[in-house]
Design a protein around this motif. Sequence first.
Motif, PDB file in Angstrom:
ATOM      1  N   ASP A 347      56.445  -6.630  26.092  1.00  0.00           N
ATOM      2  CA  ASP A 347      56.052  -6.250  24.745  1.00  0.00           C
ATOM      3  C   ASP A 347      54.685  -5.230  25.022  1.00  0.00           C
ATOM      4  N   LYS A 348      53.939  -5.835  25.946  1.00  0.00           N
ATOM      5  CA  LYS A 348      52.639  -4.877  26.077  1.00  0.00           C
ATOM      6  C   LYS A 348      52.838  -3.455  26.730  1.00  0.00           C
ATOM      7  N   GLU A 349      54.195  -3.192  26.924  1.00  0.00           N
ATOM      8  CA  GLU A 349      54.326  -1.666  27.535  1.00  0.00           C
ATOM      9  C   GLU A 349      53.864  -0.593  26.552  1.00  0.00           C
ATOM     10  N   LYS A 350      54.232  -0.787  25.359  1.00  0.00           N
ATOM     11  CA  LYS A 350      53.514   0.331  24.463  1.00  0.00           C
ATOM     12  C   LYS A 350      52.351   0.689  24.278  1.00  0.00           C
ATOM     13  N   SER A 351      51.361  -0.337  24.677  1.00  0.00           N
ATOM     14  CA  SER A 351      49.796  -0.007  24.898  1.00  0.00           C
ATOM     15  C   SER A 351      49.782   1.019  26.112  1.00  0.00           C
ATOM     16  N   LEU A 352      50.496   1.241  27.149  1.00  0.00           N
ATOM     17  CA  LEU A 352      50.363   2.178  28.081  1.00  0.00           C
ATOM     18  C   LEU A 352      50.662   3.694  27.573  1.00  0.00           C
ATOM     19  N   PHE A 353      51.299   3.715  26.474  1.00  0.00           N
ATOM     20  CA  PHE A 353      51.539   5.181  25.972  1.00  0.00           C
ATOM     21  C   PHE A 353      50.352   5.558  24.910  1.00  0.00           C
ATOM     22  N   PHE A 531      66.895  12.506  17.314  1.00  0.00           N
ATOM     23  CA  PHE A 531      67.042  10.920  17.760  1.00  0.00           C
ATOM     24  C   PHE A 531      66.083  10.750  18.938  1.00  0.00           C
ATOM     25  N   ALA A 532      65.911  11.610  19.878  1.00  0.00           N
ATOM     26  CA  ALA A 532      65.147  11.578  21.063  1.00  0.00           C
ATOM     27  C   ALA A 532      63.484  11.601  20.549  1.00  0.00           C
ATOM     28  N   LYS A 533      63.195  12.280  19.819  1.00  0.00           N
ATOM     29  CA  LYS A 533      61.939  12.495  19.114  1.00  0.00           C
ATOM     30  C   LYS A 533      61.354  11.230  18.403  1.00  0.00           C
ATOM     31  N   HIS A 534      62.289  10.804  17.686  1.00  0.00           N
ATOM     32  CA  HIS A 534      62.125   9.510  16.865  1.00  0.00           C
ATOM     33  C   HIS A 534      61.947   8.273  17.941  1.00  0.00           C
ATOM     34  N   ALA A 535      62.868   8.306  18.931  1.00  0.00           N
ATOM     35  CA  ALA A 535      62.802   7.188  19.801  1.00  0.00           C
ATOM     36  C   ALA A 535      61.471   7.263  20.588  1.00  0.00           C
ATOM     37  N   TYR A 536      61.252   8.384  21.005  1.00  0.00           N
ATOM     38  CA  TYR A 536      59.931   8.663  21.854  1.00  0.00           C
ATOM     39  C   TYR A 536      58.604   8.447  21.052  1.00  0.00           C
ATOM     40  N   HIS A 537      58.856   8.545  19.720  1.00  0.00           N
ATOM     41  CA  HIS A 537      57.617   8.167  18.929  1.00  0.00           C
ATOM     42  C   HIS A 537      57.659   6.753  18.771  1.00  0.00           C
ATOM     43  N   SER A 538      58.891   6.074  18.495  1.00  0.00           N
ATOM     44  CA  SER A 538      58.759   4.577  18.550  1.00  0.00           C
ATOM     45  C   SER A 538      58.154   3.928  19.549  1.00  0.00           C
ATOM     46  N   LYS A 593      68.904   6.658  28.786  1.00  0.00           N
ATOM     47  CA  LYS A 593      68.738   6.350  30.098  1.00  0.00           C
ATOM     48  C   LYS A 593      67.673   7.295  30.816  1.00  0.00           C
ATOM     49  N   SER A 594      66.948   8.044  29.963  1.00  0.00           N
ATOM     50  CA  SER A 594      65.867   9.045  30.244  1.00  0.00           C
ATOM     51  C   SER A 594      64.881   8.008  30.800  1.00  0.00           C
ATOM     52  N   ASP A 595      63.784   8.997  31.565  1.00  0.00           N
ATOM     53  CA  ASP A 595      62.657   8.342  32.239  1.00  0.00           C
ATOM     54  C   ASP A 595      61.563   7.670  31.383  1.00  0.00           C
ATOM     55  N   VAL A 596      61.765   7.776  29.953  1.00  0.00           N
ATOM     56  CA  VAL A 596      60.699   7.362  28.871  1.00  0.00           C
ATOM     57  C   VAL A 596      61.284   5.961  28.478  1.00  0.00           C
ATOM     58  N   LEU A 597      62.626   6.026  28.209  1.00  0.00           N
ATOM     59  CA  LEU A 597      63.138   4.900  27.624  1.00  0.00           C
ATOM     60  C   LEU A 597      63.710   3.741  28.482  1.00  0.00           C
ATOM     61  N   HIS A 598      63.798   4.608  29.854  1.00  0.00           N
ATOM     62  CA  HIS A 598      64.671   3.434  30.815  1.00  0.00           C
ATOM     63  C   HIS A 598      64.255   3.809  32.234  1.00  0.00           C
ATOM     64  N   GLU A 607      54.130  10.478  34.269  1.00  0.00           N
ATOM     65  CA  GLU A 607      55.111  11.320  34.096  1.00  0.00           C
ATOM     66  C   GLU A 607      55.855  11.005  33.040  1.00  0.00           C
ATOM     67  N   ARG A 608      56.091   9.634  32.560  1.00  0.00           N
ATOM     68  CA  ARG A 608      56.609   9.225  31.212  1.00  0.00           C
ATOM     69  C   ARG A 608      55.985   9.723  30.249  1.00  0.00           C
ATOM     70  N   ALA A 609      54.238   9.391  30.070  1.00  0.00           N
ATOM     71  CA  ALA A 609      53.667  10.087  29.036  1.00  0.00           C
ATOM     72  C   ALA A 609      53.784  11.588  28.897  1.00  0.00           C
ATOM     73  N   TYR A 610      53.971  12.275  30.161  1.00  0.00           N
ATOM     74  CA  TYR A 610      54.091  13.601  30.138  1.00  0.00           C
ATOM     75  C   TYR A 610      55.125  13.999  29.460  1.00  0.00           C
ATOM     76  N   LEU A 611      56.428  13.420  29.864  1.00  0.00           N
ATOM     77  CA  LEU A 611      57.785  13.835  29.343  1.00  0.00           C
ATOM     78  C   LEU A 611      57.767  13.681  27.850  1.00  0.00           C
ATOM     79  N   ARG A 612      57.028  12.441  27.458  1.00  0.00           N
ATOM     80  CA  ARG A 612      57.248  12.001  25.782  1.00  0.00           C
ATOM     81  C   ARG A 612      56.391  12.997  25.285  1.00  0.00           C
ATOM     82  N   GLN A 613      55.367  13.795  25.692  1.00  0.00           N
ATOM     83  CA  GLN A 613      54.755  14.755  25.062  1.00  0.00           C
ATOM     84  C   GLN A 613      55.735  16.071  24.941  1.00  0.00           C
ATOM     85  N   LEU A 614      56.019  16.368  26.090  1.00  0.00           N
ATOM     86  CA  LEU A 614      56.759  17.464  26.062  1.00  0.00           C
ATOM     87  C   LEU A 614      58.180  17.616  25.279  1.00  0.00           C
TER      88      LEU A 614
END
Length: 774
Positions: A347-353, A531-538, A593-598, A607-614
């Motif tokens: 549950d604390k993973e979100k703090s890393l983003f 969907f990707a943008k909504h999920a990456y924001h979530s 199954k993309s790196d940001v979500l899985h 790398e995950r924070a970078y891809l999320r922003q891109l």
Amino acid sequence: MYDNAASLLLLQIQVIEDDKANKSGEPFSTGVRGQVPPLVTTNFLVRDQGNASPRYIRCTAYNIPCTSDMAKQSQVPLAAVIKPLATLPPDEALSYPVDHGERGPIRCNRCKAYMCPYMQFIEGGRRFQCGFCSCVTEVPPYYFQHLDHTGKRVDCDRPELSLGSYEFLATVEYCKNNKLPQPPAYIFLIDVSYSAMKSGLVSIVCEELKTLLDYLPRYAGAESIRVGFVTYNKVLHFYNVKSSLAQPQMMVVSDVADMFVPLLDGFLVNVGESRAVINSLLDQIPEMFADTRETETVFGPVIQAGLEALKAADCAGKLFVFHSSLPIAEAPGKLKNREDKKLIGTDKEKSLFQPQVTFYGNLAKECVAQGCCMDLFLFPNQYVDVATLGIVPSFTGGSLYKYTYFQATTDRECFLHDLRRAVQKHMGFDAVMRVRTSTGIRAMDFYGSFYMSNTTDVELAGLDCDKTITVEFRHDDKLSEETGALIQCAVLYTSCSGQRRLRVHNLAVNCCTQLADLYRNCETDTLINFFAKHAYHSVLSNPTKNVRDGLTNQCAQILACYRKNCASPSSAGQLILPECMKLLPVYLNCVLKSDVLHPGADVSLDERAYLRQLVSCMDVAESHVFFYPRLLPLQKLDLESEALPVAVRDSEERLSKGGVYLLENGLQLFLWVGANTQQELLQNIFGISSFGQIDPNMTTLPVLNNPYSKKLRDMIKSIRDQRSRYMKLLVVKQEDKLELIFRHFLVEDKNNSGGASYVDFLCHMHKEIRQLLS
């Protein structure tokens, strides 16, 4: 397994090829309301006849439900992906800006929508009725024109009365503090700490700037943009490069807690006038810091320095920051290493983003107020906290670039190409975007790189030709089938020449009372982008597993609603998909199954924070190839034809041992070579006679004197030219260690982090749909 899975597996390539065959010949005319455009993978020409080109706006649906109940029932999101300053092919260019002189653009009195083809002129042309809010507004005398026998103005071919997209020249009341803007400035801020010097980065940047400064954006009759230079490690060095000086002068600011610009005159200069002094400075910087032992850097004060310089010059502008390490030196914005793999999946993973301090968010707001946009080029060898450092580029409409383990020999070309494009591309500054809609729907949520201080205005310190803003709409009333729904996106910005402009894009879509009409007019690539943008924001506020489950559930609901209400009765063993959503499951699985979500164990937090922003700024063509890479069989390259070989599905079973394949995802290029590749093919591509002689470290193909070599190199160049970032080439030999990285992009197969294969996901999806229906 169920009845029609095999046919669904072959679909992906077929859908793309069918669209090319059916829609690439004729121009796409935008005159008809609610037309679904060709796919982003199809090469087509657009004729603007009153609605914005799909290069500017793509929608998830072009026939939207009349009521919110119907929208809720279908679960299809109503959204538009808008790229306001998109680059158009030469034969589709925008017309010249409409200039109404000091009086400015004509607008509706009530909702303030700008004049467009949806305004209805009445009473002999003396008034017009707004297509958005129905309010009637007087036509000012200078804009009056008679109507013909059909009720149209006799000058109805004016851009704002006949086109979907056009520009107005804005008057002084559209400017900050009611005064016309100064031309913007570019400031280069270069990290000269030990790691930046050692990697060769500083010499590469300085050498490149000597020629790149000749290519700054400039417009007819306008001076080129002014420039300034700062270097930094734990302290900041400002440079006076005034044209009257024989040598540049350095001024050091070591009190980083209270940042100020130590000189006003001579910091921002005209390149033409100060060329000799600037060249001398760029020659000296690599020598000055060659023996540095300083490993620590600051980061907050660097941005403050650029911001203060633009404030002092009273202009907007862009900061280009070249940075290498986590800023741990004592200063505002100091960070600590908080990389903790144990939090992943909890549950604390979100703090890393989320950013670890509020400092950069507050600084970003100040930057937006000044029109100070920031591009950040990162060269990390370890954790640098991209989630925090990326906040300022993200809020200011800037870009983030990352070159992990940067090596001058192999990464130089990639970095320089990105830098050249970042400096030269079409930009607007100090921009505000507002999306207006006709009664019945309104813009609710926005995704992208920008800042919003209220619920309607999207504020962008900078907006370039690659950036998209994604808008989700919700019903606030009923819509009517007869009138459809209207969207107007207006962007006010300062051009590179210092001109205040207003760009307007209009789009009309149909409205329906039957679900079947909605499902016939959706665009899957745009749905996936949303969907990707909504999920990456979530992921900022929810555990990744919850985000993945939510996405799967929403798509199951979309497909179950279709099955229940629109499909003809069939056996329960069949998965029934709407024609235009046949690829929804395959693409959705790629997002899940993309790196940001899985993430796999080897994917870093940065790398995950970078891809999320891109992904948050990607247009539909970029997200399409990012989630489902293009895999081209090169053994089928036709030397006589202009066309690329037909792609194959992203699965290992599609690779033949005797084949060579090119895979691209918009960020990387892989050349996979099978162990049994024929000697002739190896000779043509690499100039060698056996598989064992291939050098897996090469990043460019040799220039050989044969038609195949030329065709392949031209093809790689044309693929690179289609993308906004330079794709470095990696050569992958079958069974080599690099093959693990390559396999990660074969998205139809099961992956190491537990991501499902396409077949397994189809089964899972089918089960979910059946559960919902029972």
